[in-house]
Design a protein around this motif. Sequence first.
Motif, PDB file in Angstrom:
ATOM      1  N   TYR A   1       0.843  -1.211   0.000  1.00  0.00           N
ATOM      2  CA  TYR A   1       0.000   0.000   0.000  1.00  0.00           C
ATOM      3  C   TYR A   1       0.872   1.252   0.000  1.00  0.00           C
ATOM      4  O   TYR A   1       0.703   2.145  -0.830  1.00  0.00           O
ATOM      5  N   GLU A   2       1.803   1.315   0.943  1.00  0.00           N
ATOM      6  CA  GLU A   2       2.658   2.497   1.081  1.00  0.00           C
ATOM      7  C   GLU A   2       3.519   2.712  -0.164  1.00  0.00           C
ATOM      8  O   GLU A   2       3.721   3.841  -0.604  1.00  0.00           O
ATOM      9  N   SER A   3       4.010   1.615  -0.730  1.00  0.00           N
ATOM     10  CA  SER A   3       4.848   1.725  -1.924  1.00  0.00           C
ATOM     11  C   SER A   3       4.064   2.271  -3.112  1.00  0.00           C
ATOM     12  O   SER A   3       4.545   3.146  -3.834  1.00  0.00           O
TER      13      SER A   3
ATOM     14  N   PRO B   1      -6.206  13.345  -7.183  1.00  0.00           N
ATOM     15  CA  PRO B   1      -6.703  13.584  -5.821  1.00  0.00           C
ATOM     16  C   PRO B   1      -6.173  12.541  -4.825  1.00  0.00           C
ATOM     17  O   PRO B   1      -5.940  11.376  -5.175  1.00  0.00           O
ATOM     18  N   HIS B   2      -5.987  12.980  -3.601  1.00  0.00           N
ATOM     19  CA  HIS B   2      -5.497  12.129  -2.515  1.00  0.00           C
ATOM     20  C   HIS B   2      -6.364  10.875  -2.366  1.00  0.00           C
ATOM     21  O   HIS B   2      -5.841   9.769  -2.231  1.00  0.00           O
ATOM     22  N   ARG B   3      -7.678  11.029  -2.417  1.00  0.00           N
ATOM     23  CA  ARG B   3      -8.578   9.876  -2.234  1.00  0.00           C
ATOM     24  C   ARG B   3      -8.427   8.858  -3.359  1.00  0.00           C
ATOM     25  O   ARG B   3      -8.542   7.652  -3.148  1.00  0.00           O
ATOM     26  N   LYS B   4      -8.131   9.321  -4.574  1.00  0.00           N
ATOM     27  CA  LYS B   4      -7.913   8.419  -5.702  1.00  0.00           C
ATOM     28  C   LYS B   4      -6.611   7.630  -5.505  1.00  0.00           C
ATOM     29  O   LYS B   4      -6.561   6.425  -5.767  1.00  0.00           O
ATOM     30  N   LYS B   5      -5.561   8.314  -5.033  1.00  0.00           N
ATOM     31  CA  LYS B   5      -4.299   7.632  -4.751  1.00  0.00           C
ATOM     32  C   LYS B   5      -4.504   6.568  -3.675  1.00  0.00           C
ATOM     33  O   LYS B   5      -3.971   5.463  -3.778  1.00  0.00           O
ATOM     34  N   LYS B   6      -5.287   6.916  -2.644  1.00  0.00           N
ATOM     35  CA  LYS B   6      -5.561   5.953  -1.573  1.00  0.00           C
ATOM     36  C   LYS B   6      -6.332   4.750  -2.116  1.00  0.00           C
ATOM     37  O   LYS B   6      -6.002   3.603  -1.806  1.00  0.00           O
ATOM     38  N   ALA B   7      -7.341   5.019  -2.937  1.00  0.00           N
ATOM     39  CA  ALA B   7      -8.162   3.934  -3.490  1.00  0.00           C
ATOM     40  C   ALA B   7      -7.327   3.015  -4.379  1.00  0.00           C
ATOM     41  O   ALA B   7      -7.428   1.785  -4.290  1.00  0.00           O
ATOM     42  N   LEU B   8      -6.485   3.583  -5.228  1.00  0.00           N
ATOM     43  CA  LEU B   8      -5.630   2.771  -6.099  1.00  0.00           C
ATOM     44  C   LEU B   8      -4.603   1.979  -5.289  1.00  0.00           C
ATOM     45  O   LEU B   8      -4.308   0.824  -5.609  1.00  0.00           O
ATOM     46  N   SER B   9      -4.100   2.578  -4.239  1.00  0.00           N
ATOM     47  CA  SER B   9      -3.128   1.888  -3.385  1.00  0.00           C
ATOM     48  C   SER B   9      -3.781   0.718  -2.660  1.00  0.00           C
ATOM     49  O   SER B   9      -3.188  -0.361  -2.542  1.00  0.00           O
ATOM     50  N   GLU B  10      -4.996   0.922  -2.182  1.00  0.00           N
ATOM     51  CA  GLU B  10      -5.730  -0.169  -1.527  1.00  0.00           C
ATOM     52  C   GLU B  10      -6.017  -1.294  -2.519  1.00  0.00           C
ATOM     53  O   GLU B  10      -5.874  -2.473  -2.190  1.00  0.00           O
ATOM     54  N   ARG B  11      -6.429  -0.918  -3.725  1.00  0.00           N
ATOM     55  CA  ARG B  11      -6.710  -1.912  -4.756  1.00  0.00           C
ATOM     56  C   ARG B  11      -5.455  -2.725  -5.086  1.00  0.00           C
ATOM     57  O   ARG B  11      -5.502  -3.945  -5.208  1.00  0.00           O
TER      58      ARG B  11
ATOM     59  N   GLU C   1      -2.857  -3.179  -3.095  1.00  0.00           N
ATOM     60  CA  GLU C   1      -2.521  -3.995  -1.924  1.00  0.00           C
ATOM     61  C   GLU C   1      -3.346  -5.282  -1.899  1.00  0.00           C
ATOM     62  O   GLU C   1      -2.808  -6.369  -1.665  1.00  0.00           O
ATOM     63  N   HIS C   2      -4.641  -5.179  -2.184  1.00  0.00           N
ATOM     64  CA  HIS C   2      -5.510  -6.361  -2.202  1.00  0.00           C
ATOM     65  C   HIS C   2      -5.131  -7.307  -3.348  1.00  0.00           C
ATOM     66  O   HIS C   2      -5.085  -8.529  -3.151  1.00  0.00           O
ATOM     67  N   ALA C   3      -4.858  -6.751  -4.514  1.00  0.00           N
ATOM     68  CA  ALA C   3      -4.474  -7.583  -5.664  1.00  0.00           C
ATOM     69  C   ALA C   3      -3.139  -8.276  -5.403  1.00  0.00           C
ATOM     70  O   ALA C   3      -2.972  -9.460  -5.724  1.00  0.00           O
ATOM     71  N   PHE C   4      -2.204  -7.556  -4.792  1.00  0.00           N
ATOM     72  CA  PHE C   4      -0.901  -8.137  -4.477  1.00  0.00           C
ATOM     73  C   PHE C   4      -1.050  -9.274  -3.466  1.00  0.00           C
ATOM     74  O   PHE C   4      -0.457 -10.337  -3.626  1.00  0.00           O
ATOM     75  N   ALA C   5      -1.864  -9.059  -2.442  1.00  0.00           N
ATOM     76  CA  ALA C   5      -2.083 -10.096  -1.419  1.00  0.00           C
ATOM     77  C   ALA C   5      -2.714 -11.336  -2.042  1.00  0.00           C
ATOM     78  O   ALA C   5      -2.296 -12.467  -1.765  1.00  0.00           O
ATOM     79  N   LYS C   6      -3.703 -11.121  -2.897  1.00  0.00           N
ATOM     80  CA  LYS C   6      -4.375 -12.249  -3.545  1.00  0.00           C
ATOM     81  C   LYS C   6      -3.397 -13.016  -4.430  1.00  0.00           C
ATOM     82  O   LYS C   6      -3.328 -14.252  -4.374  1.00  0.00           O
TER      83      LYS C   6
ATOM     84  N   SER D   1      -0.154 -17.653  -6.083  1.00  0.00           N
ATOM     85  CA  SER D   1       0.848 -17.890  -7.117  1.00  0.00           C
ATOM     86  C   SER D   1       2.201 -18.280  -6.546  1.00  0.00           C
ATOM     87  O   SER D   1       2.634 -17.766  -5.537  1.00  0.00           O
ATOM     88  N   SER D   2       2.859 -19.174  -7.265  1.00  0.00           N
ATOM     89  CA  SER D   2       4.263 -19.464  -6.979  1.00  0.00           C
ATOM     90  C   SER D   2       5.079 -19.234  -8.254  1.00  0.00           C
ATOM     91  O   SER D   2       6.145 -19.804  -8.440  1.00  0.00           O
ATOM     92  N   HIS D   3       4.532 -18.412  -9.149  1.00  0.00           N
ATOM     93  CA  HIS D   3       5.183 -18.080 -10.406  1.00  0.00           C
ATOM     94  C   HIS D   3       6.539 -17.436 -10.125  1.00  0.00           C
ATOM     95  O   HIS D   3       6.725 -16.789  -9.093  1.00  0.00           O
ATOM     96  N   PHE D   4       7.478 -17.559 -11.048  1.00  0.00           N
ATOM     97  CA  PHE D   4       8.820 -17.039 -10.812  1.00  0.00           C
ATOM     98  C   PHE D   4       8.865 -15.521 -10.685  1.00  0.00           C
ATOM     99  O   PHE D   4       9.850 -14.964 -10.243  1.00  0.00           O
ATOM    100  N   THR D   5       7.787 -14.815 -11.071  1.00  0.00           N
ATOM    101  CA  THR D   5       7.750 -13.368 -10.884  1.00  0.00           C
ATOM    102  C   THR D   5       7.208 -12.992  -9.514  1.00  0.00           C
ATOM    103  O   THR D   5       7.153 -11.816  -9.179  1.00  0.00           O
TER     104      THR D   5
END
Length: 143
Positions: free
Chosen positions: A56-58, A72-82, A84-89, A94-98
């Motif tokens: 998220y922070e990155s 807008p700040h809220r858009k950056k927050k929303a994209l960062s949350e999205r 973070e969730h996609a990365f966690a999922k 996945s155990s792909h080499f990437t």
Amino acid sequence: DKFSHFALMTNDLIMFDRVRQLEQERSASASEPPRQRHREFDLITMPMEEWIDHPYESMYKFLVFIFHDHMPHRKKKALSERYEHAFAKKSRESSHFTSAKSADTARLIEYLRKDEVFGGPLARIESLLVEILRRERLLVEVS
């Protein structure tokens, strides 16, 4: 550890200065007029570990760097949350080499070299670094 990151960033800045000098030399001998070439770029270095440990922070830091006040700040927050969730999922599924779980560096490098987005820029960076290392070896041999 913070000192290691600081040392790596210092080394990166030294190498970027060498790349800048090499690019200036290449531009001086280039046939296209200097006014047609873009001469400035902003740079941000973000360790891969930060993206893995703090997605998220990155992403938020990246969006601020790219868009400044144009998003807008809220858009950056929303994209960062999205992100973070996609990365966690993706990390769970996945155990792909990437993914962060793989230690197959050679396979990852080959994948990035062939990637249509990253391949070209990485090839140019590699070419510049090879040229700088070649020049460094010549300097050492002459000394």
